[in-house]
Design a protein around this motif. Structure first.
Motif, PDB file in Angstrom:
ATOM      1  N   HIS A1137       0.832  -1.203   0.000  1.00 37.35           N
ATOM      2  CA  HIS A1137       0.000   0.000   0.000  1.00 37.35           C
ATOM      3  C   HIS A1137       0.868   1.255   0.000  1.00 37.35           C
ATOM      4  CE1 HIS A1137      -2.528   3.183   1.842  1.00 37.35           C
ATOM      5  NE2 HIS A1137      -3.473   2.634   1.080  1.00 37.35           N
ATOM      6  N   GLN A1140       2.367   1.712  -3.506  1.00 37.34           N
ATOM      7  CA  GLN A1140       1.362   2.089  -4.500  1.00 37.34           C
ATOM      8  C   GLN A1140       0.909   3.542  -4.344  1.00 37.34           C
ATOM      9  OE1 GLN A1140      -1.496  -1.031  -3.708  1.00 37.34           O
ATOM     10  NE2 GLN A1140      -1.036  -2.052  -5.670  1.00 37.34           N
ATOM     11  N   LEU A1173       3.986  -0.357 -11.890  1.00 32.28           N
ATOM     12  CA  LEU A1173       3.718   1.020 -11.477  1.00 32.28           C
ATOM     13  C   LEU A1173       4.245   1.975 -12.524  1.00 32.28           C
ATOM     14  CD1 LEU A1173       4.697   0.779  -7.706  1.00 32.28           C
ATOM     15  CD2 LEU A1173       2.477   0.448  -8.776  1.00 32.28           C
TER      16      LEU A1173
END
Length: 1173
Positions: A1137, A1140, A1173
């Protein structure tokens, strides 16, 4: 490439351009007429341009012709005579050199010499011809010279002569040479009138001289039937046991010369690997052994020679002059093999000998042979595919009354006949499946093709496309392809092999858009391709399109634009339906769509739904696998009267009669597959109308049969029959009726018989070579009567789990080479593995070289060969090395020799080897790879130390107490390149630190699985080590064990899986200088990773997986300036988390912003789900 060749290419380009511009079809009706008028106006300029180009080419051709005439007028007579003389002299010179191979102590010749002497000296009183046939360089001349010079042979004949015939055969010259030798032998001068004799008088003179003499005549290097036919009439036969021994590369010449029943043909084979190695060492090291530092490169060079004696001798002569301490010079010879063979190196001798065969070819066969240069080395060339490509590329010359496929097959057989192409795989019924080239010959034709701008091969990294090449092959291409496609406008074919990166639709679009508008062949088989670029459908001249094995799912309507397409292969894709526009392809010869299953799904065959009107494709010769989704489709098939191969699936019972009517019209069929809509659906194929399929060679029926149709039993040419799911009952004795098919060579019965007993009666199946019985669920016993299946060579029984014993009467099958028992009951397998050598069952199989046992595990066969009483001299175990997909081998009481030799080049995919109860075995030789052997005793570990040729070793289930013994063994294995050591349990310690330290100077890869108290010192000293994997090592933080690995000078790949128990892992400055890949996996206590400046400075990929206690990204990632990818797999939810949702202004974000790919992965349902990403 010469000026004439360049002009020829330019002419073809202009003609193809004309066809491209003016021969394309237009729509029908008013719109079509308007289109034609518009195009005529727009193409006026193009017509003018093409006219100018044709005039320019014509002027160039006239100039070349005039220059040639001027040259001839100045030098013609003298030069032509000189050239002819030079060719002849070169030919004789090379023949003389071939006779000198004796000096190199040629090996492997004693047995064939004995065989030939036996044939020459047999008691037949008639003139006998003994022909020796094989490719150039195999030693035909040397073998025959040894026979000819043998003292026993010499004294049996009154007259002896050796004539070299060669390519430029001149009858009068040959006969005068023969007369000269005959008179020299009797020490008399040749009568002076011989010199002025014509052909007829010369022939009669020789016949008169020999008519009362027992003679032996060698005709060396005969190239044509005409030469043999001319000479044979000179040779009298007065029943005094005269002999002619002939050598040739041409199979037809050997056959034509040996028409009498007492004549004999000897086919030369390449040397065995052992004989090749002996000859190589004799020539290269003057009978001394090969130095250990050169052995690996020498074996690689030897593999290139493929048992060709002249190649081995010639290559050995080159290497004998090299410095034995400079291994790099020897590696350069291996890497430069192609340049050596193509005439720029020192192997001109072997090149010239092989070039004779090429030069003797007519032009159309030269093109066919040159095209094979596109295939990678050792690639199995599919015969049907290559025939289609030859046709599409215009290499096949039309002949009245013959179809192109038959002409192409004749060309292939002619090249095989001339010993230029090798047959790699042939079915029992005689069908050619795969062919290939000898490595030496391949390098020569690659060079020839390059000279003529005929083919170009792109391998590895490419910076620019080749100019004006006709045929392009892409082998194992990596990286980004070069830009600028204009140089490819002359391309006629593009083929990809082993394209490692994804062949994207956009890349292919650019390639096709920018260049090859004249493309005729496009082969993208197995490419990573999801859809077909629209540019493909603009290739007006495309005739061959192969998309088999790709991920293409849909064929668009624009397929109808390819109106010259003749071959379309979509097999192995998920395409299930074709658009109606396919019917516009009126020239289509081959259409393949569908997928095939394996043992796990009962070898299912999935087809495609065809549009209505498939009967319009009247040029079709091969159609598979079409679904019979209606009686209308079945009727349409009857219109395809040119069909040679047909595969039809999903046939309903009610359509059986319609199909039989259609088949009655398909009189050209050679191969036929019929599958029912369901396994239990009956194939209703017995009706009053019986198809007369006189040419049918292969038949496969998949579905319930009430009985074998009578028309099947009448198929005189049938060579292969497959019955699947037929469920024939025992009462009808249905199998027995097949035994009278006169040419049946292969029979497979899969779920095809419901009886408990199956008997092969005396006198049945006279030509059967292969028999398979699969999943006959009720079968308990098989019996083979005397004189049944006398030619059977392979007998495989699969999944018949009720069978209570081995087939009865196996001893009657005297030609049987292989008996396979796959997926059988555990009881039967145990019984076979533990047969008493005195038992009757053992005696019935003791004559069979290979008895195999197999199990279907995880989608593939695991095979073992056991209890077959193989004797040492049979070298039967070595022959198993040619099985292409063998990954597991168990020998259970299967070998009686003391020495077991594993040949180099064999067992390529073998992963696991188990040797059980080989009572007499003392030594394993030539074994280079051993995977996986279980260290179930210290004795096994000691034995491994005797395998001094080992290069790859995987040993499992090592106990702590055997660690010292293993180190002693490893200290002898100085040739090791790869080593895997696994403990018997995860928590078992690998005790690998002792006073004896193995010096593994060549070791490049090491895997250690098991607990380590510390990293052994000998590991840290491995100067060549590039890959290191530590699994379950449990190294503690205190000892800083990981840091000590940082000084390995060549380490490029490091994996640590449950290998470290510290909370912090630091990569210190100056360490791991060449490391490119780093994996940290399941380090359960790890919280932080730190990378100091100038540490792991070359790192490109960094993966961290399953380290769930990590509290943040590795510190110092900004120091890894070469890093291309960072992967975080199966990490804590908090860390994922955090990554991200990084703020672009944050310090963590700045540390990873230079990395091109940052990937997060989750392990879900047995596979990784990744996001970038």
């Amino acid at each position: 490439m010469g000026q004439a060749g360049s002009s020829a290419y330019d002419t073809v380009d202009v003609l193809d351009d004309f066809a491209f511009r003016f021969a394309r079809g237009h729509a029908d009706g008013f719109i079509g007429r308007v289109g034609k008028i518009y195009n005529s106006i727009m193409n006026l300029k193009a017509r003018h341009q093409i006219s100018l180009e044709i005039k320019d080419i014509k002027a160039r051709v006239v100039e070349i012709s005039a220059r040639h005439q001027r040259y001839q007028s100045l030098y013609g007579t003298q030069e032509i005579g000189s050239s002819s003389s030079n060719v002849a002299n070169a030919d004789y010179d090379i023949r003389d050199q071939a006779l000198l191979i004796e000096e190199a102590k040629l090996v492997g010749i004693d047995q064939p010499k004995k065989e030939l002497i036996s044939e020459v000296l047999d008691d037949n009183s008639h003139l006998k011809v003994v022909s020796v046939v094989g490719m150039g360089g195999l030693g035909k001349t040397t073998l025959v010279k040894k026979v000819y010079d043998d003292a026993v042979v010499k004294k049996q004949f009154q007259s002896h002569a050796w004539i070299t015939v060669s390519q430029n055969f001149q009858f009068n010259v040959i006969i005068k040479d023969l007369i000269q030798q005959l008179y020299e032998e009797i020490r008399q001068p040749v009568p002076p009138q011989v010199e002025s004799m014509n052909r007829v008088r010369l022939s009669q003179f020789v016949r008169d001289f020999l008519k009362e003499r027992r003679y032996i005549l060698v005709l060396d290097d005969v190239w044509s039937l005409d030469a043999w036919e001319a000479i044979k009439y000179v040779l009298p036969d007065y029943n005094i046991a005269s002999r002619v021994v002939l050598t040739t590369r041409i199979t037809d010449v050997a056959s034509a010369s040996c028409l009498a029943s007492h004549d004999f043909i000897h086919k030369m084979s390449p040397l065995s690997y052992e004989d090749s190695w002996t000859l190589f060492c004799n020539r290269t090291f003057q009978s001394n052994g090969c130095p250990s530092n050169l052995e690996e490169v020498c074996r690689k060079i030897l593999k290139k020679c493929e048992g060709l004696p002249l190649g081995i001798v010639t290559m050995g002569g080159v290497l004998a002059l090299k410095d034995k301490d400079k291994i790099d010079e020897w590696e350069m010879i291996f890497r430069g093999f192609g340049s050596e063979v193509d005439g720029s190196g020192k192997l001109d001798r072997i090149r010239k000998i092989l070039l004779f065969s090429y030069s003797d070819l007519p032009h159309h066969l030269k093109n066919c042979l040159l095209y094979l240069s596109i295939y990678p080395e050792d690639y199995p060339i599919d015969v049907q595919d290559i025939l289609g490509k030859w046709i599409a590329l215009g290499f096949i010359e039309e002949e009245e009354g013959m179809i192109a496929t038959d002409i192409a097959m004749r060309y292939l057989k002619e090249l095989i006949n001339r010993s230029l192409i090798q047959v790699k795989k042939m079915w029992a019924d005689g069908k050619l499946v795969n062919c290939g080239l000898h490595d030496f010959l391949r390098e020569i034709i690659v060079s020839k093709s390059k000279e003529q701008s005929f083919t170009a091969i792109i391998t590895g990294y490419c910076t620019r496309w080749p100019d004006k090449v006709r045929h392009l092959a892409i082998h194992n291409f990596t990286g980004n392809p070069p830009q600028g496609f204009s140089s490819l406008k002359c391309l006629r074919s593009v083929e990809t092999f082993g394209y490692e990166d994804s062949l994207t639709t956009s890349l292919l679009s650019k390639f096709l858009c920018g260049g090859p508008k004249f493309l005729k062949v496009l082969n993208l088989a197995s490419a990573e391709l999801d859809s077909i670029p629209k540019e493909v459908f603009k290739l007006f001249q495309l005739e061959y399109l192969d998309l088999s094995g790709t991920r293409v799912k849909i064929i668009p309507k624009s397929i109808g634009q390819l109106q010259n397409l003749e071959f379309l292969n979509l097999f192995g894709t998920t395409i299930t339906e074709l658009p109606v526009e396919i019917l516009k392809l009126s020239k289509l010869r081959t259409l393949r769509v569908g997928r095939a299953g394996d043992y796990s799904n009962n070898f299912a065959l999935w087809g495609f739904k065809s549009p209505d009107g498939i009967g319009k494709l009247t040029s079709l010769e091969s159609l598979s696998c079409i679904e019979a989704n209606s009686g209308k489709v079945v009727r349409e098939i009857g219109k395809l009267v040119q069909l040679r191969q047909l595969s039809i699936t999903k046939l309903r019972r009610e359509d059986g009669k319609e199909l039989v009517y259609s088949l009655s019209r398909l009189t050209n069929l050679r191969g036929l597959h019929i599958g029912s809509i369901k396994e239990e659906e009956t194939l209703d194929l017995q009706h009053s109308v019986s198809p007369r399929l006189g040419f049918l060679i292969r038949l496969s029926l998949n579905g319930h049969l009430e009985r074998v149709p009578e028309w099947v039993i009448s198929l005189q040419s049938l060579g292969t029959l497959i019955l699947q799911n037929s469920e024939l009952s025992e009462d009808e004795n249905a199998i027995d009726c097949l035994g009278h098919l006169p040419n049946l060579a292969a029979l497979s019965l899969g779920r095809a018989y419901e009886g408990e007993a199956l008997c092969f009666k005396a006198g049945t199946f006279p030509k059967l070579q292969m028999l398979g019985l699969g999943q006959l669920k009720r079968l308990k016993w098989v019996r083979v009567e005397e004189e049944s299946m006398p030619n059977l060579q392979q007998f495989v029984i699969v999944g018949c789990k009720l069978m209570e014993g081995l087939p009865l009467g196996l001893h009657n099958l005297t030609e049987l080479k292989v008996l396979g028992l796959l997926d059988m009951s555990d009881e039967l397998i145990h019984e076979v593995q533990n047969l008493d050598k005195q038992s009757e069952d053992y005696q019935t199989i003791s004559h069979i070289p290979q008895v195999g046992i197999g199990r279907w595990i995880n989608g593939e066969w695991k095979e073992e060969f056991g209890d077959s009483c193989l004797r040492e001299e049979e070298n039967a175990i070595g022959s198993l090395g040619q099985l292409p997909n063998l990954i597991q081998l168990t020998l259970h009481r299967a070998y009686e020799g003391e020495i077991l030799c594993f040949k180099v080049g064999g067992f390529r995919k073998l992963w696991q080897l188990q040797l059980v109860q080989l009572k007499r075995l003392k030594w394993l030789t030539s074994l280079e790879t051993l995977r996986i052997i279980e260290a179930n005793s210290g004795k096994i570990v000691r034995e491994i130390g005797k395998l001094i040729q080992l290069r790859q070793l995987s040993i499992t289930k090592l106990r702590r107490e055997d660690g010292k013994e293993l180190l002693y063994s490893l200290s002898r294995l100085t040739n090791l390149r790869e080593l895997i050591i696994c403990s018997i349990k995860e928590e078992e310690t690998l005790d690998l630190q002792h006073s004896v330290s193995p010096r593994l100077g060549f070791l490049t890869s090491l895997w250690l699985t098991g607990r380590l108290e510390r990293v052994p010192e000998w590991v840290i000293s491995l100067q060549s080590l590039r890959t290191l994997a530590l699994y379950n090592s449990g190294l503690s933080e205190d000892e800083n064990a990981i840091d000590c690995l940082g000084h390995l000078p060549n380490l490029a790949d490091l994996s640590l899986l449950r290998a470290y128990e510290g909370e912090t892992l630091c990569f210190k400055a100056g360490g791991f200088r060449k490391l490119q890949e780093l994996r940290l996996v399941q380090l359960k206590r790890l919280k932080w990773v730190r990378v100091e400046e100038e540490s792991i400075s070359s790192l490109q990929r960094f993966l961290i997986a399953g380290c769930k206690l990590m509290e943040g990204l590795p510190l110092g990632l900004q120091n890894l300036t070469e890093l291309k990818g960072l992967g975080l797999g199966d990490m804590s939810d908090e860390l994922i988390h955090e990554v991200q949702n990084l703020d672009k202004q944050s310090e963590d974000y700045q540390t990873i912003s230079h990395i091109p790919q940052v990937c997060i992965g989750h392990w879900i349902n047995g596979e990784w789900k990744e996001e970038f990403l």
